[in-house]
Scaffold this active site. Sequence first.
Site, mmCIF file in Angstrom:
data_model
loop_
_atom_site.group_PDB
_atom_site.id
_atom_site.type_symbol
_atom_site.label_atom_id
_atom_site.label_comp_id
_atom_site.label_asym_id
_atom_site.label_seq_id
_atom_site.Cartn_x
_atom_site.Cartn_y
_atom_site.Cartn_z
ATOM 1 N N LYS A 124 33.850 -5.821 -36.763
ATOM 2 C CA LYS A 124 35.118 -6.933 -36.312
ATOM 3 C C LYS A 124 35.991 -6.208 -36.260
ATOM 4 C CE LYS A 124 36.273 -12.201 -36.678
ATOM 5 N NZ LYS A 124 35.977 -12.445 -37.145
ATOM 6 N N GLU A 172 34.898 0.869 -46.000
ATOM 7 C CA GLU A 172 33.451 1.195 -46.388
ATOM 8 C C GLU A 172 32.869 1.869 -45.382
ATOM 9 O OE1 GLU A 172 35.023 -1.938 -47.732
ATOM 10 O OE2 GLU A 172 33.992 -1.679 -49.426
ATOM 11 N N GLY A 207 32.472 -12.545 -39.279
ATOM 12 C CA GLY A 207 31.789 -11.965 -39.911
ATOM 13 C C GLY A 207 30.369 -12.322 -40.136
HETATM 14 O O1 F6P Z 1 35.467 -8.138 -47.247
HETATM 15 C C1 F6P Z 1 35.064 -9.347 -46.219
HETATM 16 C C2 F6P Z 1 34.724 -9.238 -44.769
HETATM 17 O O2 F6P Z 1 36.003 -9.222 -44.359
HETATM 18 C C3 F6P Z 1 33.773 -10.434 -44.217
HETATM 19 O O3 F6P Z 1 33.619 -11.252 -44.090
HETATM 20 C C4 F6P Z 1 33.129 -9.433 -43.215
HETATM 21 O O4 F6P Z 1 31.467 -10.442 -43.505
HETATM 22 C C5 F6P Z 1 32.413 -7.955 -43.990
HETATM 23 O O5 F6P Z 1 34.138 -7.730 -44.950
HETATM 24 C C6 F6P Z 1 32.980 -7.067 -43.142
HETATM 25 O O6 F6P Z 1 34.914 -6.263 -41.665
HETATM 26 P P1 F6P Z 1 34.215 -5.957 -41.181
HETATM 27 O O7 F6P Z 1 33.063 -6.348 -40.169
HETATM 28 O O8 F6P Z 1 35.481 -6.391 -40.003
HETATM 29 O O9 F6P Z 1 34.265 -4.630 -41.109
#
Ligand code: F6P
Length: 537
Positions: free
Chosen positions: A201, A207, A260
């Site tokens: 998102k 990661e 998310g």
């Molecule tokens: O760390 C929690 C979080 O923000 C979740 O709410 C989200 O689903 C996940 O990390 C991944 O976030 P992104 O889609 O922005 O990589």
Amino acid sequence: MSDVWSKLRINHRNAEAAGRSITDLFRAPDRFDTFSARSDGMLLDVSKTGIDAAALDLLLALAQEADVAGMRAAMFRGDRINFTEDRAVLHTALRARETKPLVVDGGDIRPAIQHTLDQMNDFAREVRSGGLKTAEGGRFSDVVNIGIGGSDLGPAMATAALAPYHDGPRCHFVSNVDGAHITDVLRGLDPATTLVIIASKTFTTTETMTNARTAIHWLRSALGNGATSHLAAVSTALDRTAELGIPGARVFGFADWVGGRYSLWGPVGLPIMLAIGPERFREFLDGGTAMDAHFCTAEPRENMPLLMGLVGIWHRDICGYGTRAVLPYDQRLARLPAYLQQLDMESNGKRVTRSGEVAAHGTGPIVWGEAGTNGQHAFFQLLHQGTQVVPAEFLIAAEGHEPELGAHHDLLKANCLAQSEALMTGRSFDAALEIARAAGFEGDAARRQAQHRTFPGNRPSITLAYPKLTPFALGQIIALYEHRVFVEGIIWGINSFDQWGVELGKELANALLPLVRDEGGEAKNASTQGLLDALRR
Ligand code: F6P
């Protein structure tokens, strides 16, 4: 705490003092009918709980007092109910067929949703038909989705759940920053026929960005500049996807009013669509929409998300149970507990209410679980005879996808029903004594054996039964849980749509990275320093 809360506590205390058990509640001939609800072929049974008619009235009064109905309307019409981030909460709009304008920030959001869905449909059709070529002019055989949390758990869970419908490329998922994950997934895949989707998102998640760089390197090493045609991205941050060199036509956007953990209905669901095709994906969306309609229109006593939420409140706050076990008797829902851990615990694991006060009551419980019957041979011992009560949530399909293995499904159903019954009825000391005597024990030895073979019973469970795990049913199930989390969050007075609690760990990880790399600096405490020393390569 309102009068209703006190009355609920008194109801529970009185039932306990009178030694009334769940089985006693079945003296009411209409117990099952009154304490179950149906929606589009799905049945939710909440009769095997300690909630009696008076408690149900009080719980419904609690929902009214918290204005669940008003907040539900506010969510669906796009009010900014995510008040800490000042955002609307409109994942429901991603799955709706409705065309009536839905205005957010002065603009109708429906056309953009439809445009993205059309873009996904076209892309999926092209990939699945082989119309979209690999760098070498071939067909994509595999898709690797790189994401984490909401950008992984939903599509990974749903793709596994819908395995009988897979007729597209094989889909794989990489989430963990542990290099072992991407290594093990990419091993055996051919970069020349693999499409990599980077789903994030924010497009800043460490990661995902780390895994994305590794995957891009893997593609480039094999395909050179051709790697670009093996990449797609899903994000709200279109500027960042461009920075990573993903062609604009391969970027699927969504807006910040989709959380998310609620995002699998839109472009984050692209791997699901690639696996099962746009038509089946539409059926999945329709299942979610059917549950939305049920949630918005069913009478409170017949309303599955409302009832499920009220059962949750009862168990967490009135009975004081700290966890709940999700037990899908459906192997293809094996990832459902992990998915629900994020949906539920990231949404309702909060300690401060809307007014900024620390909550005076318990909020989200710990959610855990495992597919049945596997769980029976692992942790069910504790469910039956442990010293703490864990409300159980069973899920079971009337029909499996393997008619030729009907005997398997009969066993699955029998086990599922047997477990909820055993938890409720237990086995008395006298019955256990008889069994011990029949096994040849006598006198004190028989009594000692009987103690161990006694089941206290009176342990609550709810059961969700559905015809078959189709895309439609899966959509219903996920939307049901989403709305259950919503109902509980509103009654607890918390914001179910932010997740500030995950930030601190991220900040500290960034601060610790130079120390891990031996680039200088000191840990803030002796324990962390000691561990750093031990972990030094
Ligand atoms: O760390 C929690 C979080 O923000 C979740 O709410 C989200 O689903 C996940 O990390 C991944 O976030 P992104 O889609 O922005 O990589």
